[in-house]
Each structure stands twice: as structure tokens, then as C-alpha cells.
Design an enzyme around this catalytic site. Structure first.
Site, short mmCIF file in Angstrom:
data_model
loop_
_atom_site.label_atom_id
_atom_site.label_comp_id
_atom_site.label_asym_id
_atom_site.label_seq_id
_atom_site.Cartn_x
_atom_site.Cartn_y
_atom_site.Cartn_z
CG ASP A 1 -1.98 1.17 1.15
OD1 ASP A 1 -2.28 1.53 0.18
OD2 ASP A 1 -2.48 1.28 2.15
CB THR B 1 5.35 5.78 0.53
OG1 THR B 1 4.83 6.81 -0.40
CG2 THR B 1 5.57 4.60 -0.31
CB THR C 1 1.46 19.52 -1.48
OG1 THR C 1 1.00 18.78 -2.59
CG2 THR C 1 2.78 19.23 -1.43
#
Length: 1101
Positions: free
Chosen positions: A466, A468, A704
Site C-alpha cells: 500500500d 507510502t 501537499t
């Protein structure tokens, strides 16, 4: 009128500018093409092979058309005619016919949309399934046939069954029945007992869930009903901390806000609470019983798999005019979720196998290890050798007499070529490996849930994990950002706000105090009465007076950014009640502590909580929120109230969320929006810094979010609200029409800021990934949209993103089918279950996202770094040990079959057994079982060396420990030793031929014990005990096995002379035969280690 809303509004190209036009260039000729594509609903898996592969950031700067030049996955040459039929076409035809017959006999019911009247299940137009959970595999009538079929569908077990049944035929009987039926019966008894226990446990769990009592609201009041008796249309009351029994539409709650929180960790694996909203029409009713005084119904779409979407309408007919309310996912309560706050009342719309939880539950496939498949192939080769040897014997007889009967008797005589103890030893070995894994103190908390495939841990080539989160493991593009509502497998799931960028100025961890100063200064200017007596507000005003223009500009921008972050989210502050969970809501609220220390935040994403906690740290605190308003507390203690007009939740398609609020002090209406840069860059006004700064933050490993706003006039909002309400009431294409209306707002937004949040890696993630890479395992981090198999297979690491659970599973399947190599999937959330079950080996991490992935996996661990030791140490040992154990058990059968062949040749090819009765049973059990099984304790290198030199793992993936080459070597060894033992007994003891059975069998047992010692690479004290124990058992049993040392059924008087076996000639001659059978192999082994040592030999020394 809602159906007339245009689905794809076209944007004006003139206002976009040259820079913004570049964002649309990849989608088509016009700037609106990309916008249309964003809301086009397509089957994600249908274009799996068209997805671009993210190798670096620079790839995104190229035109997307360049991806069409990348190599495509190989397509095998299509076979035709007889070649197709022989190479597997017959299997396809058979399976197709079976599927056709099954579909004819058991046609699935077509799922349809439905109208559900409140409290009137009798008005249902169709019959709906019972609301019962059934996880049992069998029933009373199918249990025994089903278990037996699962056992005998394998060639090995079916072969033993045929051999055992043949002993009921007098003409074919060559020994005692128990020598055949005892081992087979033992295997079947253990298997049936294990399946019966598992089935009974499943039955108990189902019965417990189906018998749970719930309160059902009727005209006469509340009645108690079992979960399995709930019907579509029932009004069900669910208390706090109670499981929701079926899929329902949320009608009422005891919470004054008209909403409640639910926990969905058992449905989607996410531990964050979800906010659900009651239907406003029923929530406003004065009393609970008024639900029966109205005439209302719910129109619900047909049952489907997607747990994150729902389309329906609520209609009240007895009002004038009729009330119509749009229903979405926030108005639903799915089965298997838990009510976390208040008491809820819902109307049941789906039951049983039509609920979302059951429809998303797939029966996990029965995983079979690669080593088991290889042994099955070797077993077939042994069977072919068995047939050939029997035919040769009959041929040498000259086909005299009833040759076909003799052929079958020879097949039975040589049946030990395929030993039944092979399956027993391997299963016991697998259980031992699982026990060793769970007892390893270096990986505490590890659980082996599938005991049949521990060897797979040593054969893996592709590791799919899955995402990171914020890990800078590989260069992350600015587009590889938040798309799921939780963090990843490799991270700690603890978000920390790290960076705020305004375009001209950037704030990091060491300059957050400046932001706090700016926020304090802004609210001191706006509200001088609150800051006049506050000494902390004085210094900023003095600083501002020295440079009024610059300071005002920066302070204003910081203030707007912080306020936008504090308002644009789905976070709700929660205060623990001092009175506990009992009592009325009013009294509980009176006892609540609204202090900062008692406040916690609940949201559907840890990113959201991190942002709100950060605004609190810089002075702007979210103190309360309900469905219609939220309140912020300024640094000076003043409370600002904002009316929530609309909320646009985050979806994986839109990759952004928005909110429209009205400031009650100024009546200003503002539309705030935040999202991934790929979604926001085309929405905000032209700028020259966003793309670059997103890349910079991505390289730092930050997640972000782009934040923007747009001021709306009252007229603009009213126009939007009218169109939006109409779109939400649409029955057909509601998602597209709602998205089209919202899109009309998403034009020329003012870019406020860019935020960077860090999700730190778990401990030792980087060393673990480096270890896996050095071991030759290719890592695929689930993060990008599409994958090209041909190119991906050539890369040491691949990043894929924005994958749905189904796409993750498809990628695993694609790799398996394309490469034929073993795959491993690692995940920690409910959305990883499909991927884990599709892989050859599934590893679940039990973490903050719940236990769903852990429970569905073959192996459960607590931290990602444990994967390294699990593969390098336990995977290596399990594969090496099982390979040695399997080949040695086959050697044990081959050597005695060789001796039988030599013996039959001496007796003029007569089908007479050499050993019978207890000798054959004892040979495979007490005489040799313990030393042979002690091979499960053997190891070629120490665990520390296996971890320090992960390159050793590469040899395992080549499958050299168990191959046709090693198998042929063991066959030659068996033929050599069997021939030496039998011919040696006949030559050296020619005068004592009557004792040939005792002589050859004694030498055979000694040879097996010595061969185990020859095979062992690292001695364990239990191995020494096993050797001497087996030898002692044989010596002790000689006094009790007189009758078994005869030749066939011919009586030679005393078959075993105790005085004879204690003589010196017997001892030295048996020793000589044994030495001749084993010494050359010791010499060859020594020379091989000297001239061609294995890769691990230097490390082990």
C-alpha cells in the site's frame, strides 16, 4: 427540470491564458476536454493497461501522447485447432459447459431499484433476501462429500485411495489392509476433524450475529426482533456502540444536531469516525411515533458494491406540496458499522446478501504454494515411472498367465514410490514453520493465519505494498498526493503540519511563531476592542507601523490562508461528557467540559485533523460544529460564527473538497476549496509558482494541498443553490449533473496557499526496502494511475497511484499471469483486502486503520519492518526445509521400491512383497519418521547472516532447491542405494538366504539414518535425539517382529533368529553393506563443497 442540466459545461478559453491552457492540452483540442474527462464515469479496470507509469517527475512534463509509444504487454500467440485443444482448450470447454449448466440451474436474481415505505414491509413489491449472515461452507448433507472432494481432487490423495480400495479384491491383495488404510484414514480423520471444528466455529459466529436483538418501531410501540428477522421497510432503533444490522437510510437521531458518528473499521478498514446526517424531514418531527403519522417512502437505487456512494430520494406525500429530499451517502447507515454517538433510527432498504458489506465480501481463494505444485508435478513423474517399471516387469515375465492382474499387483508392490507419508510430513512441517514464526521474539505479534503456504515467503519476486504516504522513498511528483482517506502501510499514520507557502514567502517548522504573530496582529486590527487589553497584541501593531505596506500585505495573506484552512474541512470537535454515556442528552450536554484540554477532533482523514490542529496552534481554534454552523475562537478569545451553506465532500474522482460559508458578523459568503495540485491547478487563477513549489514539497516527502477561495454575492449563491438542489433530486446521472453544477463555481479561484503535511515512516522502513531490493524482490508502491506490465517488470521499483481496491487486485493478477512469478501484497486497510487475497502471499499489518487487512491476510504483522525477517529468515528456512523434507520422503519410498524390484527379479519376476505388515508401517513411522522430520530444524545459514546478506534470497526464487534436476539426483541415489542393499544382502548372505529380510531391512534402516545425517547442514540437539531414538526403537522391536521377517507367504521356519543377528559376521556384513551404500555419497558431497561450494558455504563457515 433537473434532467435538463447540462452534464459537461464548456469553459471559456479566453480567460484561461496560455499557461492554464497547457493543463488541458493532453485531453483534447479544447480546454473543456479535460474538464469533461474529470467527471466521466468509466470502469477503471477497463483501461488498466493504458495507465502511464510514473518513473520520475519529469515524465509529467511531457505530453501524454508519449505514453502511447511505450511497450505494451506481450500478447501470447493465439493457438488454434488441435494444438489449442491439447494445450488446455479442453479445460476451457469443460469449465464453460459447467458454468453454463450452473447458470441454467441457479440463475441469479436481477437486482433492481426499489421503493420502500416507512414502517410498511408488507408493501414491498418484491421478495427480498433474509437478513441473515451465513459464512458456513457446508451444511449437514454436503459436509462429508464436500470435504472428501476437496481432498481427493488432488492426484496424490486420489492415487492412495485407489490403491487402498484395491486391497479389498482378493486377487490383488498383497499385504495387510491396515498398511494401506491406516495412513490414509489418519490423514482423512485429521482433515475432517479440522474442517468440522472450523465449520462449527463459523456456525457459532453466524448464530451469534443473527440472534442479536434490536428494537423495531411499530404502530404499537417498540418490539424486540432478531437481526435475521429484520425486513426491508422496518424502522430499526440502534443504540450507541451497537452494530447496524442491515443497510438503512438514516431518519432520526437523539443528537440535537441531527447527525451522528459511526465507526466503519469493519467495513472499509478505516478507524476514523464518519459523520452521518439524518433526513431533515423526519428529524424535524416532534416525536418518534410521528413516523407512523406521515405517508412517506424512500426510493433507493439497486444494490451495488460501492460503499462510498448512494443515490436515492425521500418523499413525503401527505404534505402540500409533497416534500422531496435528495439522499446521498451521508444519509446512509451501512450494515456492519457501529454507532459511535447517540441513538439512531433508520428504515431498512437492503438486507442479507444485498447489503454493501456482504456484496463486498468475496470468498478467498484456496491458496496453494508453488512448492506444493512442484511436488505434485514430481508425483506425476513418479507415477509414470511406477507404470513403466510395472510394465517392464510384466514384459520380462513374457505376459504369462493373467498378465493384467500381475500388472496391477506390480503397481501395488511399487506403490511406495509415491509415499502417502509425503503429505503428512509436509503438513506437519508447515505447522512447525508457523509455530516458529509466531514464537520469533524478533517479530512479536506475528500471526500465521494460513498454515499451508509458509514456503511462499521464500519464493517471492514481486512485493506490492500500500502507498507510502509522505515517504521520500522515490521521487514523488507533485501529482502523487492525497487520494484516499487514510495514510499508508509504510507510515505511522500520524500527520504533522510542516510547511505553509504563500507564493512569495514560505513558513517552516522554525518560523511557525511568525504565523502566530501575523494571526494575532490581524485579529487585533479587526477587533481592537478584544485586543486593547491584551499586551501580546501590542508589539505586532508597533512593528506594523514601521513598515505598514509590506507588513499589512503579508499579515493579510497569512490571515486569509489560516482562516481558509480552519474553515475548509470536515472536522468536528468532540468533548467527552463527564456524566458518562448514560442519561439523557440534555443532562449530558450540561456536564460537558468545553475546555481545550477536553477537546478532540474527529474526521474522515488524519490529514484534516492535522490541519485543524495546526490552526489551533497558531491561534485560530475550531471550538464547535454542527450541520449548519461552525465556530472559531480567535487568539483574543472572541468566538466567530460561520453558517455552513454547502459542503462538497472529497472524492477520489474530484480529488478535492469544498465548502460555502457565510460570516454571520459581516454576511459575506465565501467558497473555499482545497485539493490535490493536479485538480486545483486548472481551477485557480494564473500563477507562476504553484507547480514548482508542489514539486519541491513532494521531494521533501510532504503531502501537499492547494487552498483557494472565491467570494460570492447573495444573488450568485441563490442561483447556484437552486441549480444544485435540482441536480441532487435527479434520479438519472445525478453524480454527473451535481458535478456539473459545482463546476460552475470552480472558476478563477484566488490561490491562497500551499500546505505540506508529513506522515512519518515507520521504524526501519528504508533499511527494509533496501534489503528487499538487494534480495532481488521488485517493489511496487501503490500510488499512480496505470501500469504497463512490460515496462514495470523491468524496473526494480514501480510507483502506482490513485488505484481503487479492485485495480490493486487486478495489478496483482496481471503480474502473476504475465510473469508467472510469485507475488506478495502488503496492506493495512480494508481497501487492501482484495489485493491481499489476490496475491500468492498476503501480509496484513495490524495498525491504526483497523484489523480487516490483518484478518484477511495469510500472515499478520505489527510493523512493516518485520517483512524483512519474515522473508529473509523464515521464508528461506521454510522453503529449504520443505524442499529437503519432500525429496527425502520420496527418496525413502524410491529406495524401498528399488529393493522390491531387485527382489522380484531374483524370484523370477514374481509379484511377491519383500516387506509386509508392520515392517512397512514402521519403516515410514517410528523407524525413520523422527530423523526425517527433524530436517525442519535444519538451516544452511544463521538468521543474522541471512539478514546481513539479503542477496542470498535471489537463489531461492530460482527454485533450485527442488527441481527436476535435484529430483533426478535423488532418484539416482535411491536406485544406487536400493541396488547395493539388496544385492549386497544376497551376495554376502547367500548361505543365510532365509534371513535376507532381516539383513536387508536392518541395512535399510541404518542407511536412512545415515542419509539424514548426510543431509543435515546445521545440527540441533533434537536431531541427535531423533537419530538414537529411532535406532533404539528398531533394535527393541526386533524381539517382537519375528513373524514379519518371512519372505512373502512362504514359511521357512523361524524367520528371525536372535542368536544369528548378534553374531559378528552379521554385524560386520550389515555394516559393510551400509558403508558401501553411503560412503561414496559422503565423498561426492565433500568434493562438491570443495570444488563448487554453494553461495552460503563461506558465510556458514
Amino acid at each position: 427540470m433537473a434532467d435538463q442540466i447540462p452534464l459537461y459545461p464548456v469553459r471559456s478559453a479566453a480567460a484561461a491564458g496560455h499557461k492554464r491552457a497547457a493543463y488541458y492540452s493532453a485531453a483534447g483540442p479544447g480546454p473543456g476536454a479535460d474538464r469533461r474527462g474529470r467527471y466521466q464515469l468509466e470502469d477503471e479496470s477497463a483501461h488498466l493497461d493504458e495507465m502511464p507509469l510514473m518513473m520520475s517527475e519529469e515524465g509529467f512534463e511531457n505530453d501524454e501522447s508519449d505514453y502511447h509509444t511505450l511497450p505494451r504487454a506481450r500478447i501470447e500467440r493465439r493457438k488454434s485447432g488441435l494444438e489449442w485443444f491439447v494445450c488446455g482448450g479442453w479445460k476451457f470447454l469443460c469449465s464453460s459447459c459447467c458454468d453454463w449448466l450452473i447458470n441454467i440451474c441457479h440463475r441469479k436474481k436481477e437486482l433492481k431499484a426499489r421503493t420502500v415505505w416507512l414502517g410498511c414491509p408488507e408493501k414491498s413489491e418484491e421478495k427480498h433476501p433474509r437478513n441473515s449472515i451465513k459464512n458456513q461452507k457446508y451444511n449437514v448433507f454436503t459436509f462429508i462429500p464436500g470435504v472428501l472432494y476437496e481432498q481427493f481432487k488432488f492426484f496424490l490423495n486420489l492415487y492412495f485411495l485407489v490403491v487402498s480400495c484395491s486391497q479389498f479384491v482378493p486377487a490383488l491383495k498383497i499385504g495387510y489392509l491396515y498398511t494401506y488404510w491406516a495412513p490414509l484414514g489418519f490423514v482423512l480423520a485429521v482433515t475432517i476433524a479440522r474442517e468440522a471444528i472450523d465449520e462449527f466455529r463459523r456456525f457459532q459466529r453466524d448464530k451469534e450475529v443473527n440472534s442479536q436483538l434490536y428494537s423495531k418501531l411499530t404502530v404499537r410501540g417498540k418490539v424486540q426482533v432478531k437481526s435475521s428477522d429484520i425486513q426491508v421497510g422496518d424502522l430499526i432503533i440502534v443504540e450507541k456502540n451497537q452494530r447496524i444490522p442491515s443497510d438503512m437510510v438514516f431518519l432520526r437521531t437523539s443528537e440535537k444536531a441531527g447527525s451522528c458518528f459511526i465507526r466503519t473499521d469493519q467495513l472499509d478498514g478505516e478507524t476514523d469516525w464518519k459523520l452521518k446526517v439524518a433526513v431533515s424531514c423526519t428529524q424535524r418531527l416532534p416525536a418518534l411515533g410521528d413516523l407512523f403519522s406521515i405517508r412517506a417512502y424512500v426510493y433507493a437505487q439497486k444494490p451495488q458494491l460501492d460503499i462510498h456512494s448512494f443515490e436515492g430520494t425521500f418523499t413525503r406525500e401527505d404534505s402540500d406540496p409533497p416534500i422531496h429530499e435528495s439522499l446521498s451517502i451521508e444519509n446512509t447507515l451501512w450494515a456492519s458499522t457501529i454507532v459511535a454517538s447517540g441513538t439512531v433510527i433508520g428504515v431498512v432498504i437492503y438486507t442479507g446478501k444485498e447489503t454493501r458489506s456482504v456484496m463486498n465480501t468475496s470468498n478467498p481463494k484456496n491458496k496453494i504454494g508453488l512448492l506444493d505444485l512442484e511436488l505434485n508435478q514430481l508425483t506425476k513423474a513418479l507415477f509414470l515411472a511406477l507404470v513403466v517399471l510395472s510394465v517392464v516387469m510384466v514384459t520380462l515375465q513374457g505376459f504369462a498367465g493373467p498378465w493384467y492382474r500381475n500388472l496391477f499387483r506390480f503397481l501395488l508392490l511399487f506403490s511406495y514410490i509415491i509415499p502417502i507419508s509425503l503429505r503428512v510430513n509436509l503438513d506437519m512441517g508447515k505447522a512447525a514453520y508457523g509455530w516458529m514464526i509466531m514464537k520469533d521474539e524478533n517479530i512479536p505479534g506475528t500471526v500465521v493465519r494460513t498454515s499451508t503456504i509458509p514456503e511462499e515467503l521464500g519464493r517471492l519476486v514481486y512485493l506490492l505494498t500500500d502507498k507510502t504516504g509522505g515517504a521520500p522513498l522515490l521521487p514523488r511528483s507533485a501529482s502523487t498526493q492525497r487520494e484516499e482517506q487514510h495514510a499508508g502501510t509504510l507510515t505511522q499514520n500520524e500527520m504533522t503540519f510542516r510547511r505553509l507557502h504563500l507564493g512569495t514567502v514560505s513558513y517552516g517548522a522554525d518560523t511557525m511563531d511568525e504565523i502566530q504573530t501575523h494571526v494575532l496582529s490581524s485579529y487585533a486590527q479587526v477587533h481592537p476592542q478584544t485586543g486593547g487589553n491584551n499586551p501580546s497584541s501590542t508589539p505586532p501593531r508597533r512593528a506594523q507601523s514601521s513598515t505598514p505596506k509590506v507588513r499589512k500585505s503579508v499579515s493579510s495573506r497569512v490571515h486569509e490562508a489560516v482562516k481558509a484552512i480552519a474553515l475548509c474541512h470536515n472536522v468536528t470537535p468532540v468533548y467527552e461528557s463527564q456524566a458518562g454515556i448514560t442519561g439523557e442528552t440534555e443532562s449530558a450536554e450540561a456536564d460537558q467540559d468545553f475546555s481545550d484540554e477536553n477537546r478532540t477532533y474527529q474526521a474522515s482523514s488524519p490529514d484534516e485533523v492535522a490541519l485543524v490542529r495546526w490552526t489551533e496552534s497558531v491561534g485560530l481554534t475550531l471550538v464547535s460544529r454542527d450541520l449548519t454552523s461552525m465556530q472559531l475562537k480567535t487568539p483574543g478569545g472572541q468566538v466567530l460564527t460561520y453558517c455552513i451553506l454547502q459542503v462538497f465532500p472529497f472524492t477520489s474522482e474530484s480529488k478535492r473538497m469544498g465548502i460555502i460559508v457565510r460570516d454571520e458578523s459581516t454576511a459575506e459568503i465565501t467558497f473555499y476549496m482545497k485539493g490535490a495540485d493536479v485538480a486545483m491547478s486548472s481551477i485557480v487563477q494564473y500563477n507562476d509558482w504553484l507547480e514548482e513549489e508542489c514539486g519541491n514539497m513532494a521531494r521533501e516527502g510532504l503531502r501537499t494541498l492547494v487552498v483557494a477561495k472565491k467570494a460570492l454575492t447573495e444573488e450568485q449563491y441563490q442561483d447556484f443553490e437552486s441549480r444544485y438542489s435540482q441536480a441532487k433530486l435527479s434520479i438519472h446521472d445525478r453524480v454527473l449533473k451535481v458535478a456539473a453544477v459545482v463546476e460552475s463555481l470552480e472558476r478563477e479561484l484566488e490561490l491562497l496557499c500551499l500546505t505540506g503535511v508529513e506522515d512519518q515512516l515507520q521504524a526501519d522502513v528504508r533499511p527494509t526496502l533496501e534489503m528487499l531490493r538487494n534480495a532481488g524482490i521488485k517493489v511496487c508502491l501503490k500510488y499512480y494511475e496505470h501500469e504497463l506490465v512490460e515496462l514495470a517488470c523491468q524496473c526494480p521499483a514501480v510507483v502506482c497511484c490513485r488505484c481503487s481496491p479492485t485495480q490493486k487486485a487486478h495489478m496483482v493478477t496481471l503480474l502473476r499471469q504475465h510473469t508467472g512469478r510469485r507475488t506478495c501484497a502488503v496492506g493495512d486497510g480494508g481497501n487492501d483486502v482484495s489485493m491481499i487475497q489476490a496475491a500468492d502471499c498476503g501480509i496484513g499489518i495490524e495498525g491504526k486503520e483497523g484489523k480487516q487487512a490483518s484478518l484477511a491476510a495469510d500472515f499478520s504483522i505489527t510493523q512493516f519492518r518485520h517483512v524483512g525477517r519474515l522473508l529473509m529468515v523464515h521464508g528461506r528456512n521454510s522453503y529449504k526445509r520443505s524442499a529437503a523434507l519432500g525429496q527425502f520422503v520420496m527418496h525413502r519410498g524410491l529406495i524401498i521400491s528399488t529393493m522390491q524390484a531387485v527382489f522380484s527379479s531374483v524370484f523370477y519376476f514374481a509379484s511377491v512383497p519383500l516387506y509386509q505388515g508392520f515392517l512397512m508401517v514402521g519403516y515410514a513411522t517410528i523407524y525413520t519418521m523422527f530423523p526425517v522430520f527433524s530436517l525442519v530444524l535444519d538451516q544452511d545459514v544463521k538468521p543474522e547472516m541471512a539478514i546481513l546478506y539479503p542477496e542470498l534470497y535471489k537463489d531461492l526464487t530460482k527454485g533450485r532447491s527442488l527441481s527436476f534436476k535435484t529430483f533426478l539426483i535423488w532418484v539416482l541415489i535411491s536406485i544406487y542405494q536400493g541396488g547395493i542393499l539388496m544385492f549386497g544382502a544376497l551376495v554376502l548372505f547367500e548361505a543365510e538366504f532365509v534371513h535376507v529380510v532381516a539383513i536387508s531391512f536392518t541395512a535399510l534402516v541404518l542407511t536412512e539414518l545415515l542419509m539424514v545425517a548426510l543431509t543435515i547442514r546445521t545440527w540441533h540437539w533434537l536431531m541427535v535425539v531423533a537419530e538414537f531414538l529411532s535406532l533404539g526403537c528398531y533394535v527393541a522391536s526386533l524381539a517382537f517382529l519375528n513373524e514379519y521377517f518371512g519372505i512373502g507367504r512362504v514359511s521357512f521356519g523361524a524367520f528371525l533368529d536372535v542368536a544369528f543377528i548378534t553374531t559378528v559376521p552379521f554385524l560386520w556384513k550389515v555394516s559393510a553393506i551400509t558403508v558401501v551404500s553411503c560412503l561414496p555419497l559422503y565423498v561426492l558431497k565433500y568434493l562438491k563443497r570443495k570444488l563448487s561450494p554453494p553461495s552460503y558455504s563461506k558465510l556458514s563457515s
